[in-house]
Design an enzyme around this catalytic site. Structure first.
Site, PDB file in Angstrom:
ATOM      1  CD  GLU A 189      -2.880  -1.301   2.241  1.00  0.00           C
ATOM      2  OE1 GLU A 189      -4.084  -1.359   2.062  1.00  0.00           O
ATOM      3  OE2 GLU A 189      -2.347  -1.398   3.348  1.00  0.00           O
TER       4      GLU A 189
ATOM      5  CB  CYS B 282       2.949   7.087   3.521  1.00  0.00           C
ATOM      6  SG  CYS B 282       3.524   5.894   4.720  1.00  0.00           S
TER       7      CYS B 282
ATOM      8  CB  CYS C 251       8.236  -5.965   8.053  1.00  0.00           C
ATOM      9  SG  CYS C 251       9.702  -5.292   8.879  1.00  0.00           S
TER      10      CYS C 251
ATOM     11  CB  CYS D 111       7.625  -3.955  15.733  1.00  0.00           C
ATOM     12  SG  CYS D 111       9.242  -3.410  15.137  1.00  0.00           S
TER      13      CYS D 111
ATOM     14  CB  CYS E 281       4.120  -3.424  13.426  1.00  0.00           C
ATOM     15  SG  CYS E 281       4.161  -3.105  11.651  1.00  0.00           S
TER      16      CYS E 281
ATOM     17  N   GLY F  78       7.121  -2.391   5.602  1.00  0.00           N
ATOM     18  CA  GLY F  78       8.488  -2.870   5.497  1.00  0.00           C
ATOM     19  C   GLY F  78       9.515  -1.984   6.160  1.00  0.00           C
ATOM     20  CD  GLU F  79      13.966  -0.841   8.880  1.00  0.00           C
ATOM     21  OE1 GLU F  79      13.148  -0.505   9.751  1.00  0.00           O
ATOM     22  OE2 GLU F  79      14.834  -0.061   8.439  1.00  0.00           O
TER      23      GLU F  79
ATOM     24  CB  SER G 201      10.485   5.689   9.041  1.00  0.00           C
ATOM     25  OG  SER G 201      10.145   5.129  10.293  1.00  0.00           O
TER      26      SER G 201
ATOM     27  CB  SER H  14      10.506   3.099  14.920  1.00  0.00           C
ATOM     28  OG  SER H  14       9.904   3.595  13.746  1.00  0.00           O
ATOM     29  CG  LEU H  15      13.445   5.770  21.044  1.00  0.00           C
ATOM     30  CD1 LEU H  15      14.763   5.191  20.582  1.00  0.00           C
ATOM     31  CD2 LEU H  15      13.637   7.219  21.494  1.00  0.00           C
ATOM     32  CG  HIS H  16       8.397   2.058  19.089  1.00  0.00           C
ATOM     33  ND1 HIS H  16       7.670   3.108  18.580  1.00  0.00           N
ATOM     34  CD2 HIS H  16       8.776   1.315  18.012  1.00  0.00           C
ATOM     35  CE1 HIS H  16       7.613   3.008  17.264  1.00  0.00           C
ATOM     36  NE2 HIS H  16       8.271   1.939  16.907  1.00  0.00           N
TER      37      HIS H  16
ATOM     38  CG  ASN I  82      -3.436   4.082  14.144  1.00  0.00           C
ATOM     39  OD1 ASN I  82      -4.400   4.766  14.485  1.00  0.00           O
ATOM     40  ND2 ASN I  82      -2.332   4.608  13.648  1.00  0.00           N
TER      41      ASN I  82
ATOM     42  CB  CYS J 115       0.850   4.959  11.760  1.00  0.00           C
ATOM     43  SG  CYS J 115       1.505   6.445  11.112  1.00  0.00           S
TER      44      CYS J 115
HETATM   45  N1  SAH Z   1       9.819  -0.169   9.341  1.00  0.00           N
HETATM   46  C1  SAH Z   1       9.958   1.212   9.547  1.00  0.00           C
HETATM   47  C2  SAH Z   1       8.972   2.047   8.762  1.00  0.00           C
HETATM   48  C3  SAH Z   1       7.552   1.553   8.634  1.00  0.00           C
HETATM   49  S1  SAH Z   1       6.497   1.677   9.998  1.00  0.00           S
HETATM   50  C4  SAH Z   1       9.885   1.556  11.014  1.00  0.00           C
HETATM   51  O1  SAH Z   1       9.533   0.693  11.806  1.00  0.00           O
HETATM   52  O2  SAH Z   1      10.237   2.678  11.359  1.00  0.00           O
HETATM   53  C5  SAH Z   1       6.159   3.426  10.195  1.00  0.00           C
HETATM   54  C6  SAH Z   1       5.821   3.774  11.640  1.00  0.00           C
HETATM   55  O3  SAH Z   1       4.536   3.234  12.026  1.00  0.00           O
HETATM   56  C7  SAH Z   1       6.843   3.218  12.628  1.00  0.00           C
HETATM   57  O4  SAH Z   1       7.241   4.192  13.567  1.00  0.00           O
HETATM   58  C8  SAH Z   1       6.051   2.107  13.297  1.00  0.00           C
HETATM   59  O5  SAH Z   1       6.549   1.814  14.561  1.00  0.00           O
HETATM   60  C9  SAH Z   1       4.662   2.684  13.315  1.00  0.00           C
HETATM   61  N2  SAH Z   1       3.616   1.684  13.584  1.00  0.00           N
HETATM   62  C10 SAH Z   1       3.633   0.371  13.305  1.00  0.00           C
HETATM   63  N3  SAH Z   1       2.490  -0.225  13.747  1.00  0.00           N
HETATM   64  C11 SAH Z   1       1.739   0.749  14.299  1.00  0.00           C
HETATM   65  C12 SAH Z   1       0.424   0.768  14.891  1.00  0.00           C
HETATM   66  N4  SAH Z   1      -0.322  -0.323  14.969  1.00  0.00           N
HETATM   67  N5  SAH Z   1      -0.035   1.940  15.355  1.00  0.00           N
HETATM   68  C13 SAH Z   1       0.705   3.064  15.229  1.00  0.00           C
HETATM   69  N6  SAH Z   1       1.919   3.106  14.650  1.00  0.00           N
HETATM   70  C14 SAH Z   1       2.443   1.953  14.208  1.00  0.00           C
HETATM   71 FE1  SF4 Z   2       8.725  -3.813  10.324  1.00  0.00          FE
HETATM   72 FE2  SF4 Z   2       8.528  -1.191  10.960  1.00  0.00          FE
HETATM   73 FE3  SF4 Z   2       6.456  -2.889  11.371  1.00  0.00          FE
HETATM   74 FE4  SF4 Z   2       8.653  -3.070  12.899  1.00  0.00          FE
HETATM   75  S1  SF4 Z   2       7.211  -1.316  12.780  1.00  0.00           S
HETATM   76  S2  SF4 Z   2       7.536  -4.811  11.969  1.00  0.00           S
HETATM   77  S3  SF4 Z   2      10.253  -2.591  11.431  1.00  0.00           S
HETATM   78  S4  SF4 Z   2       7.322  -2.306   9.392  1.00  0.00           S
END
Ligand code: SAH
Ligand code: SF4
Length: 369
Positions: A90, A103, A110, A114, A117, A169-170, A201, A223-225, A300, A343
């Site tokens: 997408e 985007c 991926c 995480c 995600c 994806g990453e 990102s 992406s720190l979290h 989300n 996101c």
């Molecule tokens: N793989 C890369 C880029 C894609 S994800 C990364 O992880 O940075 C883009 C952003 O969306 C990242 O910061 C990711 O942590 C965030 N994201 C993933 N799942 C999410 C969710 N369910 N709700 C909100 N943000 C999310």
């Molecule tokens: Fe992959 Fe980014 Fe999702 Fe983590 S947040 S699983 S690195 S797409």
């Protein structure tokens, strides 16, 4: 047959050299493809007729096939692209006052898994090729039309002013194809976007952050979290390989070459997991020596995620602790929720290779403002 969307300018010039054509021909064709959105060699009127015939016989210009086009009530638009093998990715366009952000996805699925995600839940299918990455921008530009008709967008007549590699994806796990695509985005003969308006990102692949700094320093979002390794190990397993100390050092090294003087830290806010005052204070300490801004992303939800979004008041309080410590913190608005374009909701249709119990096709990508 070579797909010319696969090449950055150097790659195209090298391919043209193989046809015994001069580099300026590559620049000409690059402009037709990316500035004019042209996929018909016959229409490239200032290209010598003999070369046009050669190109028609030996090359193609092919973006991924469009499967679906959804428009959200807030103007967010989401496209689903076929990338073969029962996989789809997408792309999301987010219009805002004075800018339009695309985007873009870099992989089908991926591997980094995480915890929160939807893309990660599907497992990894494959890397997208450069043509599939650039093709998302190429097609989005065509589908959106010139800016003049909409009264927004950029001086260059385009609606898309910013690109964020924040789709599925990453990006840094697909380094070579992503960097070639970035070079096309930046090239004045193609999209001519400034490095500040193109953002990668990453979940924090340290050696690849260093490589990006050397090879194509664009704006960086990390992406720190989590403020500590124990929690980050759990939420973003890549942390077990590249812990926070190394990640912070890589961010500081990146800033020596970056087009902006800060790194953006994305922080998905998960109720009761990483959203307390103590977490916010620990973050302030963690980033003390790293010039940064924070982008808080309220989680989300998607089915069986096991996480929840914190109440608005909690997010506000968390943001205010960062702000009071002098750190700019914005909270990402959810856009395109009615078309599952927020996101972490981008899923496309990715064939699950991992057979994880909870894996399922989900709408999966989020968009950023
Ligand atoms: N793989 C890369 C880029 C894609 S994800 C990364 O992880 O940075 C883009 C952003 O969306 C990242 O910061 C990711 O942590 C965030 N994201 C993933 N799942 C999410 C969710 N369910 N709700 C909100 N943000 C999310
Ligand atoms: Fe992959 Fe980014 Fe999702 Fe983590 S947040 S699983 S690195 S797409």
């Amino acid at each position: 047959m070579p797909n010319l969307l696969d090449y950055d300018l150097d790659g195209l010039a090298a391919w043209f050299a193989g046809l015994e054509e001069k580099p300026f021909r590559a620049r000409q064709v690059m402009r037709w493809i990316h500035r004019e959105g042209c996929d018909d060699f016959g229409a490239m009127t200032d290209v010598a007729r003999a070369l046009r015939a050669k190109l028609e016989a030996q090359a193609e210009i092919r973006a991924p096939a469009l499967l679906r086009d959804s428009l959200s009530a807030d103007g967010t638009r989401k496209w689903l692209f076929d990338v073969g093998g029962a996989n789809a990715v997408e792309t999301v366009f987010i219009p805002e006052a004075g800018r339009g952000t695309l985007c873009v996805s870099s992989q089908a699925g991926c591997a980094l898994d995480c915890a929160f995600c939807a893309t990660g839940r599907q497992g990894f299918n494959r890397n997208l090729g450069t043509a599939e990455i650039v093709g998302q921008l190429w097609l989005a530009n065509k589908l959106l039309g010139p800016a003049g008709e909409r009264g927004d967008g950029e001086d260059n007549g385009r609606v898309i002013s910013n690109v964020v590699m924040m789709g599925m994806g990453e990006p840094l796990a697909n380094f070579d194809n992503v960097v070639a695509a970035l070079r096309v985005m930046l090239d004045d003969h193609a999209y001519g976007l400034s490095r500040r308006r193109v953002t990668v990102s990453t979940s924090g692949i340290v050696p690849a952050i260093d490589r990006l700094r050397e090879e194509c320093p664009v704006a960086l979002a990390v992406s720190l979290h989590a403020p500590d390794d124990a929690l980050r190990d759990r939420l973003a397993p890549i942390n077990r390989k590249y812990p926070l100390r190394d990640l912070m050092a890589a961010c500081r090294r990146y800033l020596e070459r970056a087009p902006r003087d800060f790194v953006t830290f994305e922080y998905v806010m998960l109720a009761g997991v990483n959203d307390s005052d103590a977490h916010a204070r620990a973050l302030v300490a963690l980033v003390r020596e790293t010039p940064c801004k924070f982008n808080l992303i309220p989680f989300n939800p998607f089915p069986h995620s096991g996480f929840a979004r914190p109440p608005v008041e909690r997010v506000r309080r968390f943001a205010s602790i960062l702000s009071e410590a002098g750190i700019v913190a914005t909270t990402r608005k959810t856009r395109g929720g009615d078309v599952a374009a927020a996101c972490g909701q981008l899923a496309g249709q990715v064939q699950d290779r991992t057979r994880r119990a909870s894996a399922r096709p989900l709408p999966m990508m989020e968009v950023c403002s």
